[in-house]
Design an enzyme around this catalytic site. Structure first.
Site, mmCIF file in Angstrom:
data_model
loop_
_atom_site.group_PDB
_atom_site.id
_atom_site.type_symbol
_atom_site.label_atom_id
_atom_site.label_comp_id
_atom_site.label_asym_id
_atom_site.label_seq_id
_atom_site.Cartn_x
_atom_site.Cartn_y
_atom_site.Cartn_z
ATOM 1 N N GLU A 57 26.923 8.325 55.990
ATOM 2 C CA GLU A 57 26.342 9.653 55.776
ATOM 3 C C GLU A 57 26.291 10.018 54.298
ATOM 4 O O GLU A 57 25.305 10.589 53.817
ATOM 5 C CB GLU A 57 27.124 10.717 56.548
ATOM 6 C CG GLU A 57 26.974 10.631 58.063
ATOM 7 C CD GLU A 57 25.534 10.759 58.530
ATOM 8 O OE1 GLU A 57 24.689 11.236 57.759
ATOM 9 O OE2 GLU A 57 25.259 10.360 59.675
ATOM 10 N N TYR A 140 26.049 19.605 56.188
ATOM 11 C CA TYR A 140 25.344 18.567 56.939
ATOM 12 C C TYR A 140 26.270 17.411 57.317
ATOM 13 O O TYR A 140 26.354 17.009 58.481
ATOM 14 C CB TYR A 140 24.144 18.002 56.160
ATOM 15 C CG TYR A 140 23.753 16.676 56.734
ATOM 16 C CD1 TYR A 140 23.088 16.606 57.947
ATOM 17 C CD2 TYR A 140 24.148 15.473 56.129
ATOM 18 C CE1 TYR A 140 22.793 15.393 58.542
ATOM 19 C CE2 TYR A 140 23.861 14.254 56.709
ATOM 20 C CZ TYR A 140 23.184 14.222 57.912
ATOM 21 O OH TYR A 140 22.920 13.025 58.506
ATOM 22 N N ASP A 158 19.515 18.446 58.894
ATOM 23 C CA ASP A 158 19.152 17.681 57.704
ATOM 24 C C ASP A 158 17.666 17.881 57.433
ATOM 25 O O ASP A 158 16.990 18.621 58.136
ATOM 26 C CB ASP A 158 19.480 16.192 57.890
ATOM 27 C CG ASP A 158 18.413 15.505 58.710
ATOM 28 O OD1 ASP A 158 17.952 16.121 59.686
ATOM 29 O OD2 ASP A 158 18.040 14.369 58.387
#
Length: 340
Positions: A57, A140, A158
DNA sequence: CAGTCGTGGTG
DNA sequence: TCACCAAGACT
């Protein structure tokens, strides 16, 4: 708010039994599409770890999947657990980051690994709140890791999800320049209540935005919810604002990037004069190393040559180097610079 | 909150 | 070719 939910022209009602049915249809359509069309990515594999998901991520922040893949595999092989990375010098994370961009992310990932090792017994926090407290983890990433690593119900928002929501429900070509409170509320309202279904929805919409509902030329013919799309229903109106481009040539960021390439290539501290001075012929560029001709590409000298090719002024170069030091991406030692 | 922060593929 | 863009975070 009015008692009866008013929506923009072209959009369907967002409350009531009718809307609930439509929402269920969307959930099913996206889940089915994902099942058939999703990419197989290592951080989605059954053997994934929460640490691997976090690393993916952070690497994927503002960076395309194809460029992340090889670096992520390297990282996972070298540092399979947070404690493995925490045991290294931060500069090693920056070096292994390579050319992914935004190298501060590598630094923050290292810092996060240190916190996880020192304060969480080497295991990632399983809650959004705990994740949010980690360096480099914002709203996020916290939601994404909670959902994709731990299977929790979290509102993931996102750039892909924002764009899909903007078109499908808002009827707009693009989402607003920055995330709005209304968008977050809408995303939360769309989320299935069941944990597993919410994860499928999050990852499905994200993948849809990445593969089909793309920013530039969306492949609406391949979209499972094209017939529900408010943007298409409205005749695909153009964006209501002009995206402000990201300047690059001549910016401090360009200089910082070139300077970072030098530091990544160097095994020893690099003298400041070598950053600022005109390229000295045949200079290896490291302290304590005698000059010699014929430096191979990919070395410190090559990186210095690329930096000098920018023809940046001395004041800008100074500003860039001080910035790197301030950000902890470079440390000053004995008149030279090296990775932390 | 608007500005800042890398990099390389692509329409 | 060249501006746009990509699973944002932080100040």
């Amino acid at each position: 708010m009015h008692a009866v939910a008013r929506t923009r022209e072209g959009a369907a009602p967002q409350t009531g039994p009718e809307a609930a049915e439509r929402l269920a249809r969307l959930h099913g359509a996206v889940a089915d599409w994902f099942e058939a069309a999703a990419r197989e990515l290592p951080w989605r594999a059954p053997e994934r770890t929460p640490w691997g998901v976090l690393v993916s991520e952070v690497m994927l922040q503002q960076t395309p999947v194809v460029r992340v893949l090889p670096v992520w595999r390297e990282w996972m092989e070298r540092w399979p657990r947070p404690a493995d990375l925490a045991a290294e010098a931060p500069g090693e994370a920056v070096r292994a980051w390579g050319r992914l961009g935004y190298p501060r992310r590598a630094l923050r990932l290292h810092a996060a690994a240190s916190v996880i090792a020192a304060e969480h017994g080497g295991e990632l926090p399983g809650t959004e709140e705990g994740l949010l407290a980690l360096p480099g983890v914002g709203a996020y990433t916290a939601a994404a890791v909670a959902a994709f690593a731990f299977g929790h119900r979290a509102t993931v928002v996102d750039t892909n999800i924002r764009r899909v929501h903007a078109r499908l429900l808002g009827g707009d070509a693009l989402p607003a320049p920055s995330l709005t409170a209304a968008e977050q509320r809408r995303a939360a309202a769309l989320l299935p209540h069941d944990d597993d279904a919410s994860v499928r929805w999050n990852v499905g919409v994200m993948e849809l935005g990445a593969l089909v509902c793309t920013a530039r030329s969306p492949r609406c013919d391949a979209c499972p919810v094209a017939h529900e799309c408010a943007w298409r229903a409205a005749g695909e109106p153009p964006p209501s604002y002009v995206p402000k481009g990201q300047a690059w040539h001549g910016t401090d960021r360009q200089v910082r990037g070139a300077a970072m390439a030098v530091l990544r290539a160097a095994e020893r501290p690099v003298a400041r004069e070598l950053f600022t001075a005109a390229p000295a012929p045949g200079t290896p560029g490291t302290l304590g190393t005698p000059p010699r001709p014929g430096i191979a590409p990919g070395t410190v000298a090559a990186a210095l040559a690329r930096l000098h090719a920018l023809n940046t002024g001395p004041e800008q170069l100074h500003r860039a180097l001080e910035g790197l030091i301030a950000d902890g991406l470079a440390v000053e030692v004995d008149g030279g610079l090296r990775l932390p």
